[in-house]
Design a protein around this motif. Sequence first.
Motif, mmCIF file in Angstrom:
data_model
loop_
_atom_site.group_PDB
_atom_site.id
_atom_site.type_symbol
_atom_site.label_atom_id
_atom_site.label_comp_id
_atom_site.label_asym_id
_atom_site.label_seq_id
_atom_site.Cartn_x
_atom_site.Cartn_y
_atom_site.Cartn_z
ATOM 1 N N SER A 69 9.679 -0.062 -3.351
ATOM 2 C CA SER A 69 9.670 -1.271 -2.530
ATOM 3 C C SER A 69 10.650 -1.178 -1.357
ATOM 4 O O SER A 69 10.363 -1.662 -0.259
ATOM 5 C CB SER A 69 10.013 -2.492 -3.398
ATOM 6 N N VAL A 70 11.805 -0.549 -1.579
ATOM 7 C CA VAL A 70 12.806 -0.434 -0.508
ATOM 8 C C VAL A 70 12.299 0.473 0.612
ATOM 9 O O VAL A 70 12.319 0.108 1.798
ATOM 10 C CB VAL A 70 14.138 0.099 -1.071
ATOM 11 N N LEU A 71 11.827 1.652 0.259
ATOM 12 C CA LEU A 71 11.364 2.601 1.275
ATOM 13 C C LEU A 71 10.117 2.106 1.990
ATOM 14 O O LEU A 71 9.965 2.296 3.201
ATOM 15 C CB LEU A 71 11.089 3.963 0.631
ATOM 16 N N SER A 72 9.224 1.459 1.270
ATOM 17 C CA SER A 72 8.012 0.945 1.913
ATOM 18 C C SER A 72 8.374 -0.128 2.935
ATOM 19 O O SER A 72 7.778 -0.198 4.013
ATOM 20 C CB SER A 72 7.052 0.378 0.860
ATOM 21 N N ASN B 272 6.666 15.243 2.979
ATOM 22 C CA ASN B 272 5.826 16.432 2.812
ATOM 23 C C ASN B 272 4.829 16.250 1.678
ATOM 24 O O ASN B 272 3.671 16.674 1.777
ATOM 25 C CB ASN B 272 6.702 17.661 2.532
ATOM 26 N N GLN B 273 5.275 15.627 0.598
ATOM 27 C CA GLN B 273 4.419 15.412 -0.558
ATOM 28 C C GLN B 273 3.253 14.483 -0.248
ATOM 29 O O GLN B 273 2.155 14.641 -0.788
ATOM 30 C CB GLN B 273 5.246 14.841 -1.714
ATOM 31 N N ASN B 274 3.483 13.520 0.668
ATOM 32 C CA ASN B 274 2.481 12.486 0.915
ATOM 33 C C ASN B 274 1.674 12.694 2.198
ATOM 34 O O ASN B 274 0.796 11.882 2.498
ATOM 35 C CB ASN B 274 3.151 11.111 0.971
ATOM 36 N N THR C 21 0.831 -1.206 0.000
ATOM 37 C CA THR C 21 0.000 0.000 0.000
ATOM 38 C C THR C 21 0.864 1.254 0.000
ATOM 39 O O THR C 21 0.564 2.222 -0.707
ATOM 40 C CB THR C 21 -0.924 0.012 1.231
ATOM 41 N N PHE C 22 1.939 1.267 0.769
ATOM 42 C CA PHE C 22 2.834 2.417 0.784
ATOM 43 C C PHE C 22 3.461 2.650 -0.593
ATOM 44 O O PHE C 22 3.753 3.792 -0.959
ATOM 45 C CB PHE C 22 3.938 2.226 1.832
ATOM 46 N N GLN C 23 3.659 1.588 -1.351
ATOM 47 C CA GLN C 23 4.272 1.731 -2.675
ATOM 48 C C GLN C 23 3.378 2.487 -3.650
ATOM 49 O O GLN C 23 3.854 2.974 -4.681
ATOM 50 C CB GLN C 23 4.605 0.352 -3.248
#
Length: 232
Positions: A122-125, A156-158, A113-115
Amino acid sequence: MHPFRKLVLEYHSYTNGEKRGLIILATLILFLWAVIEWWPDPKPPELPSNLQEHALIKQQAHGPDPEKSLTLTDSSGEVNPAPSAKYRISQRSVRKQEVKPDPVEINTASAETFQKLPGIGSVLSGRIVKYRDLLGGFSNINQLYEVYGLDSAVVNQNKKLMKLEVVPEPHLHLNDSDFRTLLRHPYFSLELVKSIANSRRDSPFQNNAELVERGLVTPELYAKIAPYLIAL
């Protein structure tokens, strides 16, 4: 000799091919004369009777112009919006009716979902979920700034695409949690855990705020730790 009679005599002296050519030429001349003589004269286009008809004709020829707004006056003197203005109003109505996706609940969302959020792969999620598990859940959406490698511009964007409704359950006990359990939490450094262990050995904590009173943490750090501490 009369010219017509002379023409008839000469005609009989022509060969059959020449006679056929003269007949075809005469037929074409008569046809062109008839076309010119009987073809109706083109009539000039009628001008529109008023400004509203003129605007409607222009719209039909060129389509609605969203960049311009015309105001039309009918025969009664009342002002009516031009078709282009109505077009813009309908476009705004469609945009208002667009359904926005529900914000992502950061304490229950999966890595997949974070992706779906801009700038998160995938790495950051995976790091977000791992850090959330180490914390025991996010207590503040600003904790996303602490995720390793997650740029603040992406957070900030999300932010408007995220929400925090599920609060974390307190799971750390200052007197009963063992050394490794406290050390596993991101906010508990090795030095802090040693200080807590020594302090509670001498005198068990009566309330969680004693962390500040005993000089073990700053008020700022305590505010971050407090949501994860079981009340004493």
